[in-house]
Write a protein that holds these residues in place. Sequence first.
Motif, short mmCIF file in Angstrom:
data_model
loop_
_atom_site.label_atom_id
_atom_site.label_comp_id
_atom_site.label_asym_id
_atom_site.label_seq_id
_atom_site.Cartn_x
_atom_site.Cartn_y
_atom_site.Cartn_z
N ASP A 109 0.83 -1.21 0.00
CA ASP A 109 0.00 0.00 0.00
C ASP A 109 0.87 1.26 0.00
O ASP A 109 0.57 2.23 -0.71
CB ASP A 109 -0.93 0.01 1.21
N GLN A 110 1.93 1.25 0.80
CA GLN A 110 2.82 2.40 0.86
C GLN A 110 3.54 2.61 -0.47
O GLN A 110 3.75 3.74 -0.91
CB GLN A 110 3.84 2.22 1.98
N GLN A 111 3.89 1.49 -1.11
CA GLN A 111 4.55 1.57 -2.41
C GLN A 111 3.63 2.23 -3.44
O GLN A 111 4.07 3.10 -4.20
CB GLN A 111 4.95 0.17 -2.88
N GLN A 112 2.38 1.83 -3.45
CA GLN A 112 1.42 2.43 -4.39
C GLN A 112 1.20 3.90 -4.08
O GLN A 112 1.08 4.73 -4.99
CB GLN A 112 0.09 1.67 -4.33
N GLN A 113 1.17 4.23 -2.79
CA GLN A 113 0.99 5.63 -2.40
C GLN A 113 2.19 6.46 -2.86
O GLN A 113 2.01 7.58 -3.36
CB GLN A 113 0.86 5.71 -0.87
N ALA A 210 12.48 12.52 -1.72
CA ALA A 210 12.08 11.36 -0.89
C ALA A 210 11.74 11.83 0.53
O ALA A 210 10.76 11.38 1.12
CB ALA A 210 13.20 10.33 -0.87
N THR A 211 12.53 12.75 1.05
CA THR A 211 12.27 13.31 2.38
C THR A 211 10.96 14.11 2.37
O THR A 211 10.18 14.06 3.33
CB THR A 211 13.42 14.24 2.81
N ILE A 216 5.29 14.55 4.04
CA ILE A 216 3.88 14.74 3.65
C ILE A 216 3.02 13.55 4.07
O ILE A 216 1.91 13.72 4.58
CB ILE A 216 3.77 14.94 2.12
N SER A 217 3.54 12.35 3.84
CA SER A 217 2.75 11.12 4.05
C SER A 217 2.85 10.56 5.46
O SER A 217 1.97 9.80 5.89
CB SER A 217 3.19 10.06 3.05
#
Length: 278
Positions: A109-113, A210-211, A216-217
């Motif tokens: 799920d995190q990868q898709q996000q 990436a940071t 944000i997430s």
Amino acid sequence: MEKFLSQMMTENKANSTIDTYYARLKIFHDFLKSTGNDPRTLTPATMILFKNDLLNKGLSERYINNILSVVKNYFDFLILNGERTDFNPVLAPLKLRAKYPDTKVLTSDQQQQFLSWASNLQKNLYVGFLLMLFGGCRVSEACKLKLSDISLHKNGALYLTIEGAKWGSDREVPVMCSNAAKIIYEHTLDLDISSLPVTRCSPRTLQTYATQFSNISGIQMSCHTLRHTFATRLLEKGVEIEQIRRLMGHKNINMTAHYTQKAKINFKSIAPTIWQNN
């Protein structure tokens, strides 16, 4: 020390490796300068003082071991060139028991996000992240790839040729996602100068983005997390760990095992049931 580094260049060590050797030798050089020691007569007792000095500076066990490893190679060089006539003062007991940091891996799920977020960035930045997540590239490797390093094979697979890598881990790696391969390949078709890197950005730029995503997430990640995720997904799909080691360009299998420790393996096909006969 300059002669030692020149020898490394003669042996075709990667520039990144030589830079790393220089940085670690400089730490040792500064210690020798502050204590007035001569490397030609230095003893194991002085090396203990050096190790303790590194510990007092708060450096990690792994980093200290890496420094000692480079210094050991340096003394081997001195012995081979007749600068020392006795033995290498960097003895095995100096090595510390290193604690490996916990690996960070993106869930599905995190990868898709992350991919959904990254797809809205400039195309070159998105491609940089795809090279790490589905090609297992280090961020520095992703930012060095040129058009000539990306090739479409007759079977439709897209391959990355990684040269001048850390530890001499030159390798050819297929992009492990058809959709990612299409995006990367289509991006290369739009490039007009073949001598420039396909990502057109620096490692620091990708690390910064990436940071930004992490902030944000709320998902803790870095560029290296994508490389960890690449290795973990391969193991979960049944790829043998030795093959993963080669694709990752790891020096040994233990490093690959560390990268894949978060893999979720389905044991249903091999786990016996209580109704099963022996």
